[in-house]
Write a protein that holds these residues in place. Structure first.
Motif, mmCIF file in Angstrom:
data_model
loop_
_atom_site.group_PDB
_atom_site.id
_atom_site.type_symbol
_atom_site.label_atom_id
_atom_site.label_comp_id
_atom_site.label_asym_id
_atom_site.label_seq_id
_atom_site.Cartn_x
_atom_site.Cartn_y
_atom_site.Cartn_z
ATOM 1 N N HIS A 116 29.213 10.620 -1.039
ATOM 2 C CA HIS A 116 29.829 9.376 -1.518
ATOM 3 C C HIS A 116 31.335 9.404 -1.284
ATOM 4 O O HIS A 116 31.935 8.413 -0.833
ATOM 5 N N ALA A 139 23.521 8.371 -8.791
ATOM 6 C CA ALA A 139 24.469 8.817 -7.760
ATOM 7 C C ALA A 139 24.105 8.240 -6.394
ATOM 8 O O ALA A 139 24.985 7.801 -5.634
ATOM 9 N N CYS A 156 26.276 5.438 -4.043
ATOM 10 C CA CYS A 156 26.663 5.808 -2.684
ATOM 11 C C CYS A 156 26.135 4.793 -1.671
ATOM 12 O O CYS A 156 26.852 4.383 -0.746
ATOM 13 N N ILE A 159 22.527 16.245 -6.610
ATOM 14 C CA ILE A 159 23.555 15.353 -7.150
ATOM 15 C C ILE A 159 24.929 15.744 -6.629
ATOM 16 O O ILE A 159 25.731 14.881 -6.226
ATOM 17 N N GLN A 207 27.326 13.358 -4.337
ATOM 18 C CA GLN A 207 28.698 13.036 -4.729
ATOM 19 C C GLN A 207 29.679 13.348 -3.598
ATOM 20 O O GLN A 207 30.642 12.598 -3.372
#
Length: 509
Positions: A273, A311, A315, A266, A270
């Motif tokens: 992203h 997540a 993204c 995760i 992130q």
């Protein structure tokens, strides 16, 4: 600390103040640096003694002496460089150790060490701040340049609640960061990393340089704080500053996202992203980077972890426009299947048999965005969408009913975009919507009245839209039901459909 070399000169020893010779202060700091570098310096009394000596040395030194250096070409060497080495050694001393496999966290002493080290960083930065206000010490910027990176990494490692921190160590680390921003004249961490004017290039490259040795495949788990420092720092840097660091930030982000632990996956996603949002599409398309990102993210969709799926889907939705810029489509040819189609197909395949409520909510939460993205091309997925929509409308989803509400939103979008394909599905969809209305009307669970009203409103709107798509078929079918229905709530919903106007615009694009 005033340097006195008369005694050494009387014995024929060259003065330490001679050009090119290290000063007494440099020698003292070098000795401290040697003490910090020894393995035993991180333990008990040995550590305390070295840190006490360093603290006394910093307090005794004059501000200008700490920033003075010997000229070597275009750069200043000497004390500023030694201070930088000392700062790196202090940051390393306070770093949390590798997590132990046998269950011990190995972090019990870290908070105490971090507090001691943080107080030394405050003394060092305090000296630089004093030198900054002294006209006799123009070289304070050189000293600050060597100190800033390690001080930032230390503060970022310990300022937030983590297994290796305590309230006191967090407080000291916060003070270090605040003082660092004040000395560097930065209003925020983003300004510190990116620079706040044309002359200030920021210090993100310096921070990445300090983290780089710890962010390769063999070493990134040796210090559990490194991933957090990297992730948090990365997310402070936005466009247009981030693209110039792409070669340095993309490999560690992919490395972290490829870990077997969901927490790390995760965190890595992130980071990816943030890169997708803040790096121009042209840079992401270069060297096939966008395709690498897509395949790394797509593989995560097979993991049954709702936080990770959330997540990844967010993204991917931002990555699709980048990927589409790399496609060339000719109007006289069949449009190629895009990445969005592939992702939606996999999502629908996973949604239909899924029984875990958290995963169902996650899929349903993101489904409307995919339908909006594809628009009329959603017709390619109607055979898979229909059983998913009907199945998800049947299952109670808890007091907030998030899943059902999102599925109703999806259904409305599908009817707006793909309305010519809806008439053949009128009976199936009408049964599902009426069953939902009856279930909500008889619901005696913890669902609030406001949520029930919202569900009934959305379901009724779907019936109205379904009626317009079918040119009035729904009204005809409902006219027979209303005569035999005794539930007042259900009857009210049917009456609203019957009273609706005959013209609601559908998306015929």
């Amino acid at each position: 600390m005033k340097l006195d070399s008369a005694e050494e000169e009387s014995r024929g020893v060259p003065s330490p103040l001679a050009e090119g010779s290290p000063s007494t202060l440099e020698l003292a700091f070098s000795k401290i640096l040697h003490g910090l570098s020894r393995p035993e310096s991180g333990q008990g009394n040995a550590r305390t003694a070295v840190l006490q000596d360093l603290g006394a040395l910093i307090e005794a030194a004059e501000c200008d002496e700490l920033c003075e250096g010997t000229r070597s070409g275009d750069s200043l060497r000497g004390m500023p460089e030694i201070l930088g080495q000392v700062a790196k050694a202090l940051e390393k001393l306070a770093a949390p150790p590798k997590e132990k496999a046998e269950g011990g966290d190995g972090h019990s002493e870290v908070a105490g060490k971090a507090t001691e080290v943080g107080l030394l960083f405050l003394k060092l930065l305090g000296k630089v701040e004093a030198a900054k206000s002294s006209p006799a010490c123009p070289a304070w910027k050189t000293g600050l340049r060597h100190l800033a990176g390690p001080a930032y990494v230390f503060a970022t490692t310990h300022r937030l609640k983590q297994p290796w921190t305590s309230p006191r160590s967090q407080r000291v680390a916060d003070e270090v960061l605040s003082l660092l921003l004040r000395v560097t004249e930065c209003s925020s961490v983003a300004g510190f990393l990116c620079g706040e004017n044309e002359d200030d290039r920021g210090r993100f490259a310096v921070v990445l340089g300090l983290l780089k040795p710890h962010l390769n495949k063999e070493s990134w788990k040796n210090n559990p704080a490194v991933k957090h420092v990297f992730s948090w720092s990365l997310q402070q840097v936005t466009q247009p500053w981030l693209s110039q660091h792409l070669e340095k930030i993309l490999p560690p982000s992919l490395l972290i996202s490829d870990d077997y632990q969901t927490e790390n996956k995760i965190l890595g996603v992130q980071c990816l992203h943030h890169i997708v949002i803040n790096v121009p599409a042209a840079d992401l398309l270069q060297y096939n980077r966008a395709q690498v990102l897509y395949h790394a993210l797509f593989n995560h969709l097979y993991m049954p972890e709702h936080h990770l799926i959330q997540a990844v889907l967010l993204c991917l939705l931002d990555l699709f426009p980048v990927l589409e810029k790399g496609l060339h489509w000719k109007g006289d040819a069949v449009r190629a299947t895009t990445h969005c189609h592939d992702v939606l197909q996999l999502i629908l395949t996973h949604m239909e048999p899924e029984h875990r409520l958290l995963l169902r909510r996650t899929y349903a939460r993101n489904l409307p965005a995919f339908v909006r993205k594809l628009g009329i091309l959603t017709v390619r997925h109607l055979k898979r969408l229909e059983p998913v929509i009907i199945g998800y409308l049947e299952v109670y989803d808890g007091p907030e009913e998030e899943t059902r509400l999102k599925i109703l939103e999806t259904l409305k979008l599908v009817m707006q975009y793909a309305w010519p394909r809806i008439p053949c599905r009128v009976v199936v969809l009408l049964k599902a919507l009426l069953k939902l209305i009856c279930d909500v009307a008889r619901d005696t669970s913890l669902t609030t009245e406001a949520t029930k009203c919202t569900l009934l409103q959305e379901a009724t709107d779907c019936l109205i839209l379904l009626d317009h798509c079918s040119q009035g078929q729904v009204k005809v079918l409902l006219s027979k039901i209303v005569l035999s229905c005794e539930d007042r709530t259900v009857v009210n919903c049917i009456r609203r459909v019957q009273q609706s106007s005959a013209a609601v615009p559908c998306d015929d694009s």
